[in-house]
Write a protein that holds these residues in place. Structure first.
Motif, PDB file in Angstrom:
ATOM      1  N   ARG A 153       0.834  -1.203   0.000  1.00 50.88           N
ATOM      2  CA  ARG A 153       0.000   0.000   0.000  1.00 50.88           C
ATOM      3  C   ARG A 153       0.869   1.255   0.000  1.00 50.88           C
ATOM      4  O   ARG A 153       1.946   1.270   0.603  1.00 50.88           O
ATOM      5  CB  ARG A 153      -0.913   0.038   1.231  1.00 50.88           C
TER       6      ARG A 153
ATOM      7  N   VAL B 118       1.649   4.485   1.593  1.00 49.28           N
ATOM      8  CA  VAL B 118       1.357   5.031   2.919  1.00 49.28           C
ATOM      9  C   VAL B 118       1.665   6.523   3.010  1.00 49.28           C
ATOM     10  O   VAL B 118       1.264   7.178   3.980  1.00 49.28           O
ATOM     11  CB  VAL B 118       2.130   4.271   4.017  1.00 49.28           C
TER      12      VAL B 118
ATOM     13  N   HIS C  86       4.633   9.953   7.691  1.00 46.58           N
ATOM     14  CA  HIS C  86       4.377   8.584   8.130  1.00 46.58           C
ATOM     15  C   HIS C  86       5.600   8.051   8.884  1.00 46.58           C
ATOM     16  O   HIS C  86       6.744   8.290   8.482  1.00 46.58           O
ATOM     17  CB  HIS C  86       4.082   7.690   6.923  1.00 46.58           C
TER      18      HIS C  86
ATOM     19  N   CYS D 284      -3.123  -1.409  10.814  1.00 46.18           N
ATOM     20  CA  CYS D 284      -1.988  -0.855  10.086  1.00 46.18           C
ATOM     21  C   CYS D 284      -0.889  -1.901   9.978  1.00 46.18           C
ATOM     22  O   CYS D 284      -0.475  -2.497  10.983  1.00 46.18           O
ATOM     23  CB  CYS D 284      -1.459   0.382  10.813  1.00 46.18           C
TER      24      CYS D 284
ATOM     25  N   ARG E 227      -7.228  -0.387   9.742  1.00 50.65           N
ATOM     26  CA  ARG E 227      -6.254   0.044   8.745  1.00 50.65           C
ATOM     27  C   ARG E 227      -6.534   1.488   8.344  1.00 50.65           C
ATOM     28  O   ARG E 227      -7.636   1.818   7.914  1.00 50.65           O
ATOM     29  CB  ARG E 227      -6.346  -0.864   7.522  1.00 50.65           C
TER      30      ARG E 227
ATOM     31  N   PRO F  45      -6.798   4.779   6.135  1.00 48.87           N
ATOM     32  CA  PRO F  45      -6.849   5.091   4.698  1.00 48.87           C
ATOM     33  C   PRO F  45      -5.826   6.173   4.357  1.00 48.87           C
ATOM     34  O   PRO F  45      -5.327   6.880   5.248  1.00 48.87           O
ATOM     35  CB  PRO F  45      -8.276   5.609   4.511  1.00 48.87           C
ATOM     36  N   LEU F  46      -5.514   6.293   3.087  1.00 47.01           N
ATOM     37  CA  LEU F  46      -4.617   7.359   2.616  1.00 47.01           C
ATOM     38  C   LEU F  46      -5.445   8.642   2.526  1.00 47.01           C
ATOM     39  O   LEU F  46      -6.271   8.807   1.640  1.00 47.01           O
ATOM     40  CB  LEU F  46      -4.021   7.000   1.250  1.00 47.01           C
ATOM     41  N   THR F  47      -5.223   9.527   3.481  1.00 53.35           N
ATOM     42  CA  THR F  47      -5.998  10.773   3.568  1.00 53.35           C
ATOM     43  C   THR F  47      -5.039  11.942   3.596  1.00 53.35           C
ATOM     44  O   THR F  47      -4.132  11.983   4.428  1.00 53.35           O
ATOM     45  CB  THR F  47      -6.863  10.796   4.850  1.00 53.35           C
TER      46      THR F  47
ATOM     47  N   ALA G 253      -1.211   7.740   5.242  1.00 53.66           N
ATOM     48  CA  ALA G 253      -2.058   6.697   5.800  1.00 53.66           C
ATOM     49  C   ALA G 253      -1.569   6.366   7.208  1.00 53.66           C
ATOM     50  O   ALA G 253      -0.797   5.427   7.416  1.00 53.66           O
ATOM     51  CB  ALA G 253      -2.044   5.448   4.925  1.00 53.66           C
TER      52      ALA G 253
END
Length: 298
Positions: free
Chosen positions: A219, A221, A237, A269, A286, A288-290, A294
């Motif tokens: 994913r 991140v 991150h 995560c 988990r 989300p990519l915001t 993420a």
């Protein structure tokens, strides 16, 4: 996979890449970077399943994930999308010289007349800093760095609007890394082409990238402008911060633990087991990519 298992090699990878831009995709080995590039060119193994869309081109738009093999082979690979493969020696025909590879590619992608192929192949080699004295050598006679430069020369011949470069600086000394990165940069920005560069070399990424995408356990991140990522305010991150802090010129502090198995990811995560800030919420849900990251604690 065997036993009916499924592995989510890449999940929810969403980004835009415009003409003249370079996106550097970074992350540990096995996180899914090369799988993403293979999916875009239809080079995944037969047991792979894909969903979603990968739109190529502003006018004659083509969904790469929906395109059939005939379309990919005849109109996409080399022409609209070029590839510098991760293991170049494995992609070179062992019974043909580098010159033969270059001449065939020049003829197929540019229509150069037979009498001019030798000169065109030499020019293609020079563009990637491949020495003319080695053009008549076979792949097994090349070092890893020379094989890498041969693969880069082949990928640049078609001047494709999109170039996928998978570890294009592997096996090169620092001077050749800079030359290769600068050539890729010129290929991208001077002619308005797009570059997706997959790399472990964060110094090379800093030299060339407009945007950095950090991938972990399949994913993305973090997705950030390169200036902000490598400068201020820096990565948001915890995993991305750890990558930079592991560099020798920084804290030289390794990220503890090991990446998770993609076939047995937790519901939360994927980085939680290695993250000093992880709590029960991280392990259960988990993120989300915001807004480019993420992480529940970004």
């Amino acid at each position: 996979m065997s036993g009916g298992r499924h592995v989510e090699a890449v999940t929810d990878a969403t980004f835009d890449l415009g003409p003249g831009e370079c996106l550097a995709l970074v992350g540990e080995s096995g996180c899914g970077k090369s799988v993403l590039a293979s999916a875009l060119l239809g080079l995944l193994p037969g047991n792979a399943e894909t969903a979603g869309s990968a739109w190529l081109g502003p006018d004659d738009r083509l969904d790469l994930l929906a395109a059939d093999e005939r379309t990919l082979a005849r109109t996409v690979r080399g022409r609209r999308v070029g590839l510098v493969p991760q293991s170049p020696a494995a992609h070179l025909t062992p019974v043909r010289t580098v010159r033969s590879h270059l001449e065939e590619t020049v003829r197929a992608l540019t229509g150069t007349a037979k009498g001019r192929l030798r000169a065109a192949a030499g020019a293609a080699a020079e563009r990637a800093a491949f020495p003319a004295t080695h053009l008549d050598r076979y792949p097994h006679e090349l070092s890893g760095g020379l094989a890498q430069r041969a693969a880069t020369a082949l990928a640049l011949i078609g001047d494709a609007p999109l170039l996928l470069a998978d570890e294009p600086t592997t096996g090169l000394d620092r001077d050749l890394v800079h030359r290769t990165v600068d050539e890729l940069r010129a290929h991208t920005r001077d002619a308005g082409r797009a570059l997706l560069m997959i790399t472990h070399d964060l110094a090379a990424a800093r030299r060339i990238a407009d945007t950095v995408a950090v991938m972990y356990a399949g994913r993305i991140v973090e997705l950030a402008p390169a200036d902000a990522f490598f400068g201020e305010p820096g990565p948001r991150h915890p995993y991305a911060r750890g990558l930079l802090e592991a560099l020798p010129e920084r804290a030289f502090t390794p990220i503890p633990g090991a990446p998770p198995e993609l076939g047995s990811l937790s519901p939360g995560c994927a980085f939680a087991a290695r993250c000093p800030r992880a709590d029960a919420h991280c392990r259960a849900q988990r993120p989300p990519l915001t807004e480019g990251v993420a992480c529940h604690h970004a």
